[in-house]
Enzyme design. Structure first.
Site, PDB file in Angstrom:
ATOM      1  N   CYS A   1      39.006  36.855  38.533  1.00  0.00           N
ATOM      2  CA  CYS A   1      39.564  37.186  37.221  1.00  0.00           C
ATOM      3  C   CYS A   1      40.891  36.452  37.183  1.00  0.00           C
ATOM      4  CB  CYS A   1      39.701  38.685  37.045  1.00  0.00           C
ATOM      5  SG  CYS A   1      40.480  39.540  38.420  1.00  0.00           S
ATOM      6  N   SER A   2      42.009  37.133  36.987  1.00  0.00           N
ATOM      7  CA  SER A   2      43.283  36.420  37.053  1.00  0.00           C
ATOM      8  C   SER A   2      43.779  36.393  38.492  1.00  0.00           C
ATOM      9  CB  SER A   2      44.309  37.098  36.140  1.00  0.00           C
ATOM     10  OG  SER A   2      43.842  37.074  34.816  1.00  0.00           O
TER      11      SER A   2
END
Lengths: 548, 644
Positions: free
Chosen positions: B335-336
């Site tokens: 994800c991030s």
């Protein structure tokens, strides 16, 4: 047989049947006056599907004529090239199953579709399948049904002192929708009853429907009083109700319409019991949806369950928009109010709406399940349904002519009985140990009420049943369900009798969509069924060990 | 610890709003260093309510009224307590509030001291052995090896020191790849399936609009090569595509399919922690609605968006599991930063793929690996130490809820029940044990938590009896193999057990599970007896039915007091004595442990009021008598809407 004229093509070979949860299969389709029979060609495990035509709610057909294109489709299958055309019939059933038939030959397909369309909604009751259903292991019963008002009265010794069995309606002249015998206060004679009946819609004068043994209080049931715009009164009706609460300070009336609806009813000759003439009765108004609105709610819900957009917001808003769960909440909370009056407040209650054949039955049935442990066994529950819905007359023929898929214009259809089953399911889910029967019984009833081998749900009233000799010429579903093998299957393995009232929670979070019914043909429900099976096995295993 | 003088306030009224209690009970409030303890005055019950200070998320103080002051304690497990303090003690309010808040300065796990010696404490930290779990999966092998690259947390300080990577990934590749990944979180093995495909995890690449990194490309190539069965890998970016694109402007982003050969990029669309935080607040509000109509409720549910998010996470897990199990293709999830949504997607996928993670011990291992060890920021997300509200988010709540939704769909597939999930949830927030403290393995080492606190897992394992799902059968078809859940919207429902304590005790009021547990236990006993004694001895025959009846009272947990159906739309009225909720009970039994020298009643009394102790429910009749008396007293309110 007269059905023959509707059947132009009785047999089709090489038909493909697609049904939920199973791989498509190829075989022979056969249509008879009452059934659609499909048999698999596989010899190893031949499968047959027998479907009552009555169960089919709507069909959609599409045909393709491939003759003109046969040149392009040189690799089309042999049979297609032979006939040059094919068709597909989608059948949407009243038990919410969707089946699809791929039929070779356009003409055959159209013939079959036509037969299904006509035969699935024949109006003639005496031509319906229950009159032809003759299983080999079952002879027509001596006694149809589980009980009768007479037997019910004779078993209730507590009633003898203050209540009597009146046969004023023996030829259905006082009230066509009541059974020949009804239970009324002892002090009220038949003449008074006759006069009171004239003051109630359809002649449905107040009769006893439930006697609460713990405190001697009762639930009465009737239709609306016919006050009309100029506020007529009827001394006999007042006397009758007065006799019900003899020895008590007051009684309650639960009117299943809103105050406004009840007032409007006066314009059309109906109305409600006014305070001035029934001064010891206190009235509650609880608006319950019925008729068309309820049917539309069901249609919307089924549509929502079939939505394949896979979008959460859309699902939740459709679920909300269908209002079905609101109706469930409303029914359970009104029934709860009724129980509160009888069980906790200790007063008798009269229940009615306008006709007294839909919502009144719904809440009086639920109230009895909540209060009375005797109604929670399998016999008790079926007996309750028989008393409230068959004898006291719910017009099944009208209400269950069509289900959620039908394109036909709505007439008298309304899924009141289905709503009852849903409410009972909510009770079963909230009190998994308190009811003697399982979800499977509710599902079976939900199917049978729309299309059945049995005569139980035929006709609109006892009178009609007599006229058509239903009791002599058909089998009774309730008796069939109580045969040992069926009883085992439908019983609740966890059942443990409790004498307490089972107060349902009506908080929205406690109410759930009845997946077992509305999503019955999805894989997900199979897992839940497996779990139920596992529970049954565990309990059986435990029983065996404990015995040895 | 400073519990020399325990402040107490007498004649306080407490309303456990979350359990739907309507009438406050009168009692005494004690404030210890760690707990607020309320003891009922009623000599018969002397019910105790323990509230751990660190579980309190907020203390509200509505304006003082004529009847006195009040405080509203909102807890992190969504319980709400309302405390009324009589007028003359107005100033006490402030003190209580201060006490609850101030005492929070020290973490409970540092003072919590169960009666165990040093060896046992050390033993408790070895209870979950991740290396053994990798071994169970078949790692290391000729394709996957342990790397020492991150020993002493040199490459990535939020990763564990022990990691598995493809054999062909040299330390140079790892270090190079980690420089190209946000926070240095390079691709590493999460779960290895059927000795073939793998689920790996990392953080987003620092690609910006055009950046590339040869080592990182080699790393992904190595991942692909370590699965001889397929010639590509999936890269699953669990963020909405728009968010991922926005990150490119900040020099981050996602893999460019032109630079990486043989990858297929897939966006899933799980929203970020801020969206989730506000969504949860909304669903908590829905749970708190007093007597909503079905319409209000469903509207609130839709408006919260919560189930939509749960579905997105489950969908992510399903995607990963399908790729691995059905296509035999390895998946790299990010994800991030790779510690929230990635943890969710990987752990849900693990649950779906491997039946082991559906057992009690397996779930512990899974949480230890994908959450604790891979550096999920427990301290930030659950506001343990520094309370930065922007960092708080119910990430693990959502994972636990996904597991719950699955267990609703597959009632026989999980060894544990709802209580286990709720107990884990409570421990994540309460900080009674050191397991869920700190943001990474390094932080935990630096804080010397293993020496100063205890591990939660052995405690949960000890209580496993009450967390067991009686329907679970390891050999059953549902329990075996890969779970293939339906993620149609109608399969999701609100997790009442967690979000609505008011209704928690209600359906199913009669718990078939509890009954079946009893049945199962007894069946085993009977079986043993049968095998042990070929010749039945007479007294045994007598004993069997006796024991059977002894378990029967458990079958009815006693109907609840009725809803008041008289209100336009009926609302719930429940009496505290009838709330038979299991989860608060868990909470209580955990928090009850510290040996505090409080002037409480004899300890023996406690037991009979533990809602889990079913003997309290055996006297059903008296409960009903109580109801009817209540109803007749408070009966006629608003009863007659006769509007002629």
């Amino acid at each position: 047989m007269e059905f023959a004229e509707h059947i132009k093509t009785a047999n089709v070979e090489d038909v493909v049947l697609r049904q939920p949860l199973q791989p498509p299969s190829r075989g022979t389709l056969c249509i008879t006056g009452h059934h659609l029979l499909f048999s698999d060609r596989e010899e190893s495990d031949s499968r047959q599907v027998l479907l009552l035509l009555r169960n089919i709610d709507a069909i959609e057909k599409s045909v393709e004529n491939l003759t003109g294109y046969s040149g392009f489709f040189s690799n089309a299958s042999h049979s297609e090239r032979m006939s040059g055309s094919s068709g597909t019939i989608t059948m949407k059933c009243k038990d919410l199953r969707v089946l699809q038939l791929d039929i070779p030959g356009m003409e055959q397909c159209l013939n079959i579709a036509h037969s299904i369309e006509t035969l699935s909604c024949l109006d003639c009751v005496s031509a319906m399948y229950p009159f032809f259903y003759r299983p080999v292991d079952l002879s027509l019963p001596e006694q149809w049904g589980l009980s009768s008002p007479e037997m019910h009265y004779s078993q209730m010794k507590e009633l003898y002192e203050k209540w009597r069995l009146s046969t004023v309606n023996r030829d259905y002249s006082v009230c066509p929708s009541y059974p020949p015998a009804v239970i009324v206060p002892k002090s009220i004679d038949d003449d008074t009853l006759k006069k009171a009946a004239k003051f109630r819609q359809g002649g449905r004068f107040p009769v006893l429907c439930y006697y609460h043994k713990k405190n001697g209080m009762v639930i009465m049931r009737s239709s609306q009083p016919l006050l009309g715009a100029n506020r007529k009164r009827c001394k006999e009706d007042e006397l009758l109700l007065q006799a019900v609460i003899e020895g008590s300070d007051k009684g309650y009336i639960i009117d299943t319409r809103s105050m406004q609806q009840a007032q409007q009813a006066r314009m059309t000759g109906g109305g409600f019991e006014s305070k001035s003439f029934y001064d010891r009765w206190k009235r509650f108004h609880r608006q319950m949806e019925r008729g068309k609105a309820l049917q539309e709610s069901l249609i919307k819900l089924v549509e929502a369950c079939g939505d394949e957009s896979n979008n959460m917001d859309r699902w939740l808003s459709k679920l909300e928009n269908s209002k079905w769960l609101s109706h469930v909440q409303n029914a359970l909370s009104t029934a709860g109010l009724l129980v509160e009056c009888v069980e906790r407040d200790g007063h008798s209650v009269l229940v009615h709406g306008s006709e007294g054949t839909d919502c009144s039955l719904l809440i009086s049935t639920l109230a009895q399940l909540i209060m009375d442990p005797c109604c929670r066994t399998m016999e008790g529950f079926l007996g309750l349904l028989e008393r409230e819905w068959i004898q006291a007359r719910h017009p099944f023929q009208q209400r269950c002519a069509h289900s959620a898929y039908s394109h036909a214009r709505l007439q008298q259809e309304s899924p009141v009985f289905l709503l009852l089953l849903d409410c009972v399911w909510q009770l079963w889910r909230q009190f998994p140990l308190a009811l003697g029967f399982s979800e499977a019984l509710l599902l079976r009833l939900a199917t049978e009420v729309y299309a059945s081998d049995y005569g139980t749900f035929l006709c609109n009233s006892d009178q009609e049943r007599c006229a058509l000799e239903v009791k002599e010429r058909t089998h009774c579903l309730f008796r069939a369900l109580l045969r040992p093998t069926e009883r085992d299957y439908y019983s609740n393995p966890l059942y443990e009798r409790t004498e307490l009232a089972i107060w349902p929670s009506v908080h929205p979070q406690s109410l759930q969509l009845w997946k077992g019914y509305f999503l019955r043909w999805t894989q997900q429900v199979r897992h839940l069924e497996e779990a139920q099976e596992e529970i049954r096995n565990m309990v059986i295993e435990w029983g065996k060990l404990a015995r040895s | 610890m400073e519990h020399i003088r325990t402040p107490k306030v007498e004649n306080v009224r407490l309303l456990d709003r979350s359990s739907g209690q309507r009438k406050a009970s009168v009692g005494t409030l004690y404030l210890s260093a760690t707990h607020a303890i309320f003891v009922e005055n009623n000599p018969e019950t002397r019910k105790e309510t323990w509230v751990l200070h660190s579980m309190v998320s907020s203390v509200e103080r509505p304006p003082t009224t004529s009847s006195g002051g009040q405080l509203i304690l909102r807890c992190k497990d969504f319980q709400i307590f309302q405390i009324f303090i009589p007028q003359e003690r107005d100033c006490v309010c402030a003190c209580v509030r201060a006490r609850v808040c101030v005492c929070y300065s020290e973490l409970y796990c540092l003072s919590f001291n169960p009666n165990v010696n040093k060896e046992e404490r050390e033993e408790s930290w070895n209870f979950i052995d991740l290396a053994a779990d990798y071994k169970r999966m078949g790692v290391p092998n000729n394709l996957w090896v342990a790397t020492a690259a991150n020993s002493e947390y040199r490459v990535c300080d939020t990763y564990p020191s022990e990691l598995f990577v493809p054999k062909s990934a040299t330390p140079a590749i790892i270090v190079g790849s980690s420089r190209f990944r946000s926070r240095g979180r390079f691709p590493a093995l999460s779960v290895f399936f059927a000795l073939q495909a793998a689920v790996c995890r990392c953080s987003q690449p620092l690609s910006g609009f055009s950046g590339r990194c040869q080592e990182d490309e080699m790393m992904l190539q190595a991942l692909m090569k370590s699965n001889p069965g397929s010639d590509y890998i999936y890269v699953v970016d669990t963020r909405p595509k728009l968010n991922a694109m926005a990150n490119r402007a900040a020099g981050k982003g996602y893999e460019n399919e032109d630079h990486y050969t043989n990858i297929k990029l897939q966006f899933i669309g799980i929203e970020n922690i801020h969206v989730m935080r506000s969504s949860q607040q909304k669903i908590v509000d829905v749970g708190e609605m007093r007597s909503p109509s079905v319409t209000d409720f469903l509207w609130g549910l839709e408006n919260s968006g919560w189930l939509k998010h749960i579905k997105a996470i489950l969908d992510a897990g399903v995607f990963v599991a399908r790729a691995v199990a059905d296509e035999g293709v390895s998946v790299l999830v990010h994800c991030s930063d790779g510690w929230d949504r990635t943890a969710q997607a990987c752990s849900v996928a693990s649950i779906l793929l491997d039946p082991y993670y559906r057992t009690i011990r397996g779930l512990m291992v899974l949480i230890q690996r994908d959450w604790v060890s891979f550096g999920h920021k427990f301290s930030h997300r659950y506001a343990h130490l520094d309370r930065d509200p922007k960092e708080v988010s119910p990430v693990i709540d959502q994972f636990l809820e996904c597991v719950w939704q699955l267990s609703e769909q597959f009632p026989c597939a999980f060894e544990f029940n709802e209580r286990f999930l709720i107990a884990i949830h409570a421990h994540v927030y309460s900080c009674q044990y050191g397991t869920f403290l700190g943001n990474s393995q390094k932080e935990r080492r630096d804080m010397r938590l293993h020496e100063r606190t205890h591990s939660v897992w052995p405690q949960l394992w000890k209580d496993r009896g009450k967390y067991t799902n009686p329907l679970y059968k390891a050999e059953q078809s549902q329990s075996q193999g890969v779970l293939r859940p339906n993620t149609s919207p109608y399969c999701f429902k609100m997790w009442k057990g967690l979000y609505n304590h008011a209704e928690k005790s209600t359906p199913p009021r009669q718990s078939p599970a509890d009954f079946l547990s009893a049945v199962r236990e007894e069946s085993q006993q009977l079986e043993e007896e049968l095998t042990n004694h070929q010749e039945p001895i007479t007294w045994e025959k007598i004993e069997v039915p006796r024991r059977r009846t002894s378990c029967l009272p458990q079958r009815h947990s006693g109907p609840d007091p009725p809803t008041l159906y008289r209100e336009p739309i009926a609302s719930l009225a429940q009496d505290s004595s009838h709330t038979l909720s299991s989860a608060p009970a868990n909470q209580k039994t955990h928090t009850k442990e510290p040996a505090l020298s409080l002037p409480l009643g004899p300890h023996g009394q406690l037991k009979s009021h533990d809602p889990d102790d079913l003997s309290t429910c055996s006297d059903l009749e008296s409960g009903v008598a109580d109801l009817s008396s209540r109803s007749s007293s408070g009966g006629d309110v608003g009863k007659d809407p006769d509007l002629e």
